[in-house]
Design a protein around this motif. Structure first.
Motif, mmCIF file in Angstrom:
data_model
loop_
_atom_site.group_PDB
_atom_site.id
_atom_site.type_symbol
_atom_site.label_atom_id
_atom_site.label_comp_id
_atom_site.label_asym_id
_atom_site.label_seq_id
_atom_site.Cartn_x
_atom_site.Cartn_y
_atom_site.Cartn_z
ATOM 1 N N GLN A 70 0.826 -1.205 0.000
ATOM 2 C CA GLN A 70 0.000 0.000 0.000
ATOM 3 C C GLN A 70 0.864 1.260 0.000
ATOM 4 O OE1 GLN A 70 -2.601 -0.654 3.348
ATOM 5 N NE2 GLN A 70 -4.191 -1.539 2.043
ATOM 6 N N LEU A 71 1.956 1.237 0.741
ATOM 7 C CA LEU A 71 2.862 2.389 0.740
ATOM 8 C C LEU A 71 3.481 2.595 -0.641
ATOM 9 C CD1 LEU A 71 4.658 1.991 4.177
ATOM 10 C CD2 LEU A 71 3.134 3.849 3.490
ATOM 11 N N GLN A 72 3.813 1.500 -1.302
ATOM 12 C CA GLN A 72 4.364 1.606 -2.655
ATOM 13 C C GLN A 72 3.333 2.203 -3.612
ATOM 14 O OE1 GLN A 72 5.534 -2.477 -3.214
ATOM 15 N NE2 GLN A 72 7.638 -2.095 -2.556
ATOM 16 N N GLU A 73 2.080 1.781 -3.477
ATOM 17 C CA GLU A 73 1.012 2.324 -4.325
ATOM 18 C C GLU A 73 0.818 3.813 -4.051
ATOM 19 O OE1 GLU A 73 -0.683 0.920 -6.869
ATOM 20 O OE2 GLU A 73 0.689 -0.760 -6.594
ATOM 21 N N LEU A 74 0.851 4.195 -2.782
ATOM 22 C CA LEU A 74 0.737 5.619 -2.440
ATOM 23 C C LEU A 74 1.884 6.417 -3.046
ATOM 24 C CD1 LEU A 74 -0.335 5.493 1.317
ATOM 25 C CD2 LEU A 74 -1.686 6.357 -0.601
ATOM 26 N N ALA A 75 3.095 5.854 -2.978
ATOM 27 C CA ALA A 75 4.260 6.547 -3.543
ATOM 28 C C ALA A 75 4.099 6.730 -5.049
ATOM 29 C CB ALA A 75 5.531 5.772 -3.223
ATOM 30 N N LYS A 76 3.561 5.716 -5.715
ATOM 31 C CA LYS A 76 3.334 5.830 -7.160
ATOM 32 C C LYS A 76 2.337 6.940 -7.457
ATOM 33 C CE LYS A 76 4.143 0.979 -8.318
ATOM 34 N NZ LYS A 76 3.504 -0.266 -8.766
ATOM 35 N N LYS A 79 1.726 9.537 -5.641
ATOM 36 C CA LYS A 79 2.382 10.825 -5.378
ATOM 37 C C LYS A 79 3.316 11.185 -6.521
ATOM 38 C CE LYS A 79 5.782 11.249 -2.561
ATOM 39 N NZ LYS A 79 7.040 11.806 -2.348
ATOM 40 N N ASP A 80 4.072 10.204 -7.017
ATOM 41 C CA ASP A 80 5.001 10.451 -8.126
ATOM 42 C C ASP A 80 4.271 10.859 -9.402
ATOM 43 O OD1 ASP A 80 7.105 9.840 -6.474
ATOM 44 O OD2 ASP A 80 7.324 7.780 -7.209
ATOM 45 N N GLN A 81 3.058 10.343 -9.588
ATOM 46 C CA GLN A 81 2.260 10.680 -10.763
ATOM 47 C C GLN A 81 1.564 12.037 -10.615
ATOM 48 O OE1 GLN A 81 -0.437 7.399 -11.096
ATOM 49 N NE2 GLN A 81 1.102 6.013 -11.906
ATOM 50 N N GLY A 82 1.654 12.628 -9.419
ATOM 51 C CA GLY A 82 1.020 13.922 -9.192
ATOM 52 C C GLY A 82 -0.432 13.815 -8.791
ATOM 53 N N ILE A 83 -0.917 12.599 -8.547
ATOM 54 C CA ILE A 83 -2.310 12.412 -8.153
ATOM 55 C C ILE A 83 -2.490 12.797 -6.693
ATOM 56 C CG2 ILE A 83 -4.126 10.678 -7.839
ATOM 57 C CD1 ILE A 83 -2.938 9.264 -10.335
ATOM 58 N N LEU A 84 -1.503 12.468 -5.868
ATOM 59 C CA LEU A 84 -1.531 12.838 -4.456
ATOM 60 C C LEU A 84 -0.532 13.960 -4.202
ATOM 61 C CD1 LEU A 84 -1.473 9.398 -2.577
ATOM 62 C CD2 LEU A 84 -3.423 10.882 -2.933
ATOM 63 N N THR A 85 -0.924 14.898 -3.363
ATOM 64 C CA THR A 85 0.019 15.923 -2.926
ATOM 65 C C THR A 85 0.878 15.333 -1.816
ATOM 66 O OG1 THR A 85 -1.447 16.785 -1.204
ATOM 67 C CG2 THR A 85 -1.649 17.759 -3.420
ATOM 68 N N GLU A 86 1.915 16.045 -1.452
ATOM 69 C CA GLU A 86 2.780 15.590 -0.368
ATOM 70 C C GLU A 86 1.985 15.452 0.932
ATOM 71 O OE1 GLU A 86 6.029 14.024 1.202
ATOM 72 O OE2 GLU A 86 6.091 14.806 -0.830
ATOM 73 N N GLU A 87 1.061 16.382 1.176
ATOM 74 C CA GLU A 87 0.247 16.352 2.391
ATOM 75 C C GLU A 87 -0.701 15.151 2.386
ATOM 76 O OE1 GLU A 87 0.447 19.147 0.415
ATOM 77 O OE2 GLU A 87 1.942 20.144 1.654
ATOM 78 N N GLU A 88 -1.325 14.891 1.243
ATOM 79 C CA GLU A 88 -2.230 13.747 1.131
ATOM 80 C C GLU A 88 -1.463 12.438 1.317
ATOM 81 O OE1 GLU A 88 -5.521 15.582 -1.997
ATOM 82 O OE2 GLU A 88 -3.670 14.683 -2.757
ATOM 83 N N ALA A 131 1.312 12.021 3.033
ATOM 84 C CA ALA A 131 1.679 11.900 4.434
ATOM 85 C C ALA A 131 0.487 11.461 5.283
ATOM 86 C CB ALA A 131 2.236 13.242 4.947
ATOM 87 N N ALA A 132 -0.701 11.990 4.992
ATOM 88 C CA ALA A 132 -1.897 11.612 5.747
ATOM 89 C C ALA A 132 -2.235 10.145 5.551
ATOM 90 C CB ALA A 132 -3.081 12.496 5.346
ATOM 91 N N GLN A 133 -2.186 9.681 4.289
ATOM 92 C CA GLN A 133 -2.481 8.277 4.003
ATOM 93 C C GLN A 133 -1.433 7.356 4.613
ATOM 94 O OE1 GLN A 133 -5.204 6.980 2.582
ATOM 95 N NE2 GLN A 133 -6.075 9.019 2.419
#
Length: 85
Positions: A58-64, A66-75, A77-79
């Protein structure tokens, strides 16, 4: 004078197209985020033996995301905080 008017019109059209494109990208990113959160909320809890592996995945998916610009840094970190407890 016709050339300047044509250039101004072209610039206005391009500016509008760029604004529409940005708006659509933001809208799609929000939809992707909502879909991801819904999927994460609906996912059954993993057993204790696979919880560590599942968390890493799940952390790897979140990182992906974020890298794609779908999640902000704040989002991100929250997830991440939710996953790690």
């Amino acid at each position: 004078m016709g050339l300047l008017r044509g250039m101004a019109r072209t610039a206005a059209v391009v500016g509008t197209a760029n604004a529409v494109s940005r708006h659509q990208q933001q809208k799609w990113a929000a939809q992707d985020q909502q879909a991801y959160e819904a999927q994460a909320a609906a996912a059954p809890q993993a057993s204790a033996g696979t919880a560590g592996t599942d968390t890493v995945t799940q952390l790897q998916e979140l990182a992906k995301l974020k890298d794609q610009g779908i999640l902000t840094e704040e989002e991100f970190a929250a997830q991440k905080a939710k996953l790690l407890g």
